[in-house]
Write a protein that holds these residues in place. Structure first.
Motif, short mmCIF file in Angstrom:
data_model
loop_
_atom_site.label_atom_id
_atom_site.label_comp_id
_atom_site.label_asym_id
_atom_site.label_seq_id
_atom_site.Cartn_x
_atom_site.Cartn_y
_atom_site.Cartn_z
N ALA A 174 0.82 -1.21 0.00
CA ALA A 174 0.00 0.00 0.00
C ALA A 174 0.86 1.27 0.00
CB ALA A 174 -0.92 0.02 1.22
N ILE A 175 2.13 1.12 0.37
CA ILE A 175 3.01 2.27 0.43
C ILE A 175 4.44 1.80 0.16
CG2 ILE A 175 3.34 2.05 2.94
CD1 ILE A 175 3.11 5.41 1.08
N ARG A 176 5.17 2.60 -0.60
CA ARG A 176 6.60 2.34 -0.83
C ARG A 176 7.34 3.59 -0.44
NH1 ARG A 176 7.79 -1.20 -6.14
NH2 ARG A 176 9.70 -1.47 -4.93
N GLY A 177 8.48 3.40 0.20
CA GLY A 177 9.22 4.55 0.68
C GLY A 177 10.72 4.38 0.55
N TRP A 178 11.40 5.50 0.68
CA TRP A 178 12.85 5.54 0.77
C TRP A 178 13.23 6.18 2.09
CZ3 TRP A 178 16.21 3.23 -2.50
CH2 TRP A 178 15.74 2.87 -3.76
N PHE A 179 14.15 5.56 2.78
CA PHE A 179 14.69 6.07 4.04
C PHE A 179 16.20 6.18 3.90
CE2 PHE A 179 11.13 5.67 7.13
CZ PHE A 179 10.20 5.07 6.29
N ARG A 180 16.81 6.93 4.78
CA ARG A 180 18.26 7.00 4.80
C ARG A 180 18.76 7.07 6.24
NH1 ARG A 180 19.10 13.08 2.28
NH2 ARG A 180 18.40 14.27 4.13
N GLN A 181 20.00 6.62 6.41
CA GLN A 181 20.62 6.66 7.73
C GLN A 181 22.06 7.11 7.59
OE1 GLN A 181 20.24 3.01 9.96
NE2 GLN A 181 20.59 4.08 11.91
N ALA A 182 22.34 8.25 8.20
CA ALA A 182 23.70 8.77 8.22
C ALA A 182 24.42 8.21 9.45
CB ALA A 182 23.67 10.30 8.27
N PRO A 183 25.74 8.16 9.42
CA PRO A 183 26.49 7.63 10.57
C PRO A 183 26.13 8.36 11.86
CG PRO A 183 27.93 7.91 8.69
CD PRO A 183 26.62 8.53 8.31
N GLY A 184 25.79 7.60 12.88
CA GLY A 184 25.48 8.18 14.17
C GLY A 184 24.11 8.80 14.28
#
Length: 125
Positions: free
Chosen positions: A32-42
Motif C-alpha cells: 500500500a506504500i513504498r518509501g525511501w529512508f536513509r541513515q547517516a552515521p550516528g
C-alpha cells in the motif's frame, strides 16, 4: 512476503545526481506504500520520500523537497528515487521499504514490513 533489491548508489560530488532503484518481487499486490529512508552515521534512520502504488500520492521530507523525486514503474514493480543537487548532508545508507498500510505519519517505520539491504550514497564537497 515481499523482497526488495536496491541498486544505484555511489559517490558523487556536491551538486551531482544519482538515481536509486528498488525492485520488488513476491506478494507485491499487498503493498500500500513504498518509501525511501536513509541513515547517516550516528543518526537515526529517517524517511526521505514515499509513494502509493498508483503513484497518485507522494510525500517528501522537507530537506529533500524540490531536489528528489520518487516514482515507480508498476509494470516492472520498481520504485525509483531521482536525487538531484546532492549535498554532503545527503550522505548515508539509503533503504527502500514497502508496507501494507498507510497511517497519518507516512514516514512511520511501523508502516513498513519489508526493507531492502541498503545502498551507500556518498556526496563529497
Amino acid at each position: 512476503q515481499v523482497q526488495l533489491v536496491e541498486s544505484g548508489g555511489g559517490s558523487v560530488q556536491s551538486g551531482g545526481s544519482l538515481r536509486l532503484s528498488c525492485a520488488a518481487s513476491g506478494a507485491t499486490s499487498s503493498i500500500a506504500i513504498r518509501g525511501w529512508f536513509r541513515q547517516a552515521p550516528g543518526k537515526q534512520r529517517e524517511g526521505v520520500a514515499a509513494i502509493t502504488p498508483a503513484g497518485s500520492s507522494t510525500w517528501y521530507a522537507d530537506s529533500v523537497k524540490g531536489r528528489f523525486t520518487i516514482s515507480q514503474d508498476n509494470a516492472k514493480n520498481t520504485a525509483y528515487l531521482q536525487m538531484n543537487s546532492l549535498k554532503p548532508e545527503d550522505t548515508g545508507v539509503y533503504y527502500c521499504a514497502a508496507g501494507p498500510r498507510i497511517t497519518y505519519w507516512v514516514f512511520d517505520r511501523g508502516n513498513y514490513n519489508y526493507w531492502g539491504q541498503g545502498t551507500q550514497v556518498t556526496v563529497s564537497s
